[in-house]
Design a protein around this motif. Structure first.
Motif, mmCIF file in Angstrom:
data_model
loop_
_atom_site.group_PDB
_atom_site.id
_atom_site.type_symbol
_atom_site.label_atom_id
_atom_site.label_comp_id
_atom_site.label_asym_id
_atom_site.label_seq_id
_atom_site.Cartn_x
_atom_site.Cartn_y
_atom_site.Cartn_z
ATOM 1 N N ALA A 138 0.984 -1.746 -0.197
ATOM 2 C CA ALA A 138 -0.398 -0.246 0.144
ATOM 3 C C ALA A 138 0.778 1.264 -0.077
ATOM 4 N N LEU A 139 2.225 1.223 0.768
ATOM 5 C CA LEU A 139 2.527 2.603 0.607
ATOM 6 C C LEU A 139 3.540 1.851 -0.461
ATOM 7 N N ALA A 140 4.011 0.926 -0.817
ATOM 8 C CA ALA A 140 4.745 1.720 -2.737
ATOM 9 C C ALA A 140 3.585 2.110 -3.468
ATOM 10 N N VAL A 141 2.416 1.805 -3.575
ATOM 11 C CA VAL A 141 1.136 2.218 -4.907
ATOM 12 C C VAL A 141 1.136 4.192 -4.504
ATOM 13 N N ALA A 142 1.599 4.186 -2.784
ATOM 14 C CA ALA A 142 0.965 5.267 -2.875
ATOM 15 C C ALA A 142 1.776 6.675 -3.267
ATOM 16 N N VAL A 143 3.748 5.636 -2.657
ATOM 17 C CA VAL A 143 4.702 6.843 -3.281
ATOM 18 C C VAL A 143 4.552 6.681 -4.995
ATOM 19 N N THR A 144 4.133 6.119 -5.640
ATOM 20 C CA THR A 144 3.880 5.819 -6.943
ATOM 21 C C THR A 144 2.943 6.535 -7.253
ATOM 22 N N ILE A 145 1.995 6.203 -7.090
ATOM 23 C CA ILE A 145 1.071 7.470 -7.183
ATOM 24 C C ILE A 145 1.701 9.373 -7.139
ATOM 25 N N PHE A 146 2.040 9.372 -6.084
ATOM 26 C CA PHE A 146 2.380 10.978 -5.356
ATOM 27 C C PHE A 146 3.555 11.131 -6.147
ATOM 28 N N CYS A 147 4.474 10.486 -6.588
ATOM 29 C CA CYS A 147 5.408 10.782 -7.333
ATOM 30 C C CYS A 147 5.582 11.252 -9.040
ATOM 31 N N THR A 148 5.118 9.817 -9.608
ATOM 32 C CA THR A 148 3.714 10.302 -11.014
ATOM 33 C C THR A 148 3.417 11.285 -10.980
ATOM 34 N N LEU A 149 2.261 11.758 -9.640
ATOM 35 C CA LEU A 149 1.985 13.150 -10.409
ATOM 36 C C LEU A 149 2.784 14.227 -10.213
ATOM 37 N N VAL A 150 3.162 14.697 -8.772
ATOM 38 C CA VAL A 150 4.715 15.428 -8.675
ATOM 39 C C VAL A 150 5.584 15.473 -10.140
ATOM 40 N N PHE A 151 6.538 14.698 -10.125
ATOM 41 C CA PHE A 151 7.105 14.553 -10.918
ATOM 42 C C PHE A 151 7.040 14.488 -12.060
ATOM 43 N N SER A 152 6.182 14.343 -13.208
ATOM 44 C CA SER A 152 5.775 13.290 -14.372
ATOM 45 C C SER A 152 4.735 14.237 -14.866
ATOM 46 N N VAL A 153 3.512 14.361 -13.724
ATOM 47 C CA VAL A 153 2.695 15.015 -14.351
ATOM 48 C C VAL A 153 2.275 16.454 -13.729
ATOM 49 N N ALA A 154 2.433 16.921 -12.483
ATOM 50 C CA ALA A 154 3.543 18.512 -12.321
ATOM 51 C C ALA A 154 3.813 19.481 -12.311
ATOM 52 N N LEU A 155 5.347 18.334 -12.933
ATOM 53 C CA LEU A 155 6.360 19.453 -12.929
ATOM 54 C C LEU A 155 6.983 19.237 -14.699
ATOM 55 N N GLY A 156 6.523 17.943 -15.455
ATOM 56 C CA GLY A 156 6.519 17.767 -16.402
ATOM 57 C C GLY A 156 7.733 16.990 -16.693
ATOM 58 N N LEU A 157 8.446 15.985 -15.711
ATOM 59 C CA LEU A 157 10.164 15.518 -16.510
ATOM 60 C C LEU A 157 10.115 15.002 -17.189
ATOM 61 N N PRO A 158 11.123 15.177 -17.868
ATOM 62 C CA PRO A 158 10.847 13.607 -19.698
ATOM 63 C C PRO A 158 11.797 12.688 -19.244
ATOM 64 N N PHE A 159 10.687 12.272 -18.975
ATOM 65 C CA PHE A 159 10.793 9.955 -18.218
ATOM 66 C C PHE A 159 9.961 9.942 -18.776
ATOM 67 N N ARG A 160 10.226 7.673 -19.291
ATOM 68 C CA ARG A 160 9.485 6.926 -19.566
ATOM 69 C C ARG A 160 9.181 6.694 -18.472
ATOM 70 N N ARG A 161 7.123 6.770 -18.234
ATOM 71 C CA ARG A 161 6.990 5.833 -17.277
ATOM 72 C C ARG A 161 6.502 4.409 -17.168
#
Length: 151
Positions: free
Chosen positions: A121-144
């Protein structure tokens, strides 16, 4: 003979050693300025901070009595050190999402009290949070999801 807090003294020496390592790493790098930092600027600042904190902790360890340094938490050290190494080695091949998920699981193995369901559950929450922050909000160019995966 003056009393020495062995735990604080050991921690201060570790800070000094890490500060020295960061200081040596930045010797051959361009420093730049505060407004236009070069690649050596951050390691140099980190080095000075670590050296200062280490010296302050070592000095404060004299004249105080603390608990002895007990057994080392080898399990915790191994898994906490392994987690970012694993992430660095797999983020390009697996992609950001699987690497963050597995890195969190590896780090969760450091604790003895965390149950497997809570670790997932922690891993899922951290993954969702990091994806939202780094990929969606900051738009960092990395492959999901990376080329090592079949999908």
């Amino acid at each position: 003979m003056a009393a020495i807090n062995k735990a604080d003294f050991s921690a201060g020496i570790l800070f000094i050693l890490f500060g020295a390592v960061f200081g040596l790493q930045c010797l051959g790098l361009e420093m730049g300025t505060t407004l236009r930092m070069g690649p050596g600027y951050f390691p140099a600042v980190l080095s000075v901070i670590l050296l200062g904190l280490g010296a302050a902790i070592v000095v404060s360890s004299f004249g105080s009595i603390g608990e002895d340094v007990g057994n080392y938490a080898w399990r915790g050290m191994v898994f906490i050190l392994a987690a970012p190494i694993f992430f660095g080695l797999t983020v390009r091949g697996l992609g950001f999402v699987p690497s963050i998920f597995l890195t969190t699981l590896i780090a969760a193995l450091a604790g003895l009290k965390l149950k497997p369901l809570y670790a997932v559950a922690l891993a899922v929450a951290v993954t969702i949070f990091c994806t939202l922050v780094f990929s969606v909000a900051l738009g960092l160019p990395f492959r999901r999801f990376g080329p090592w995966l079949p999908f």
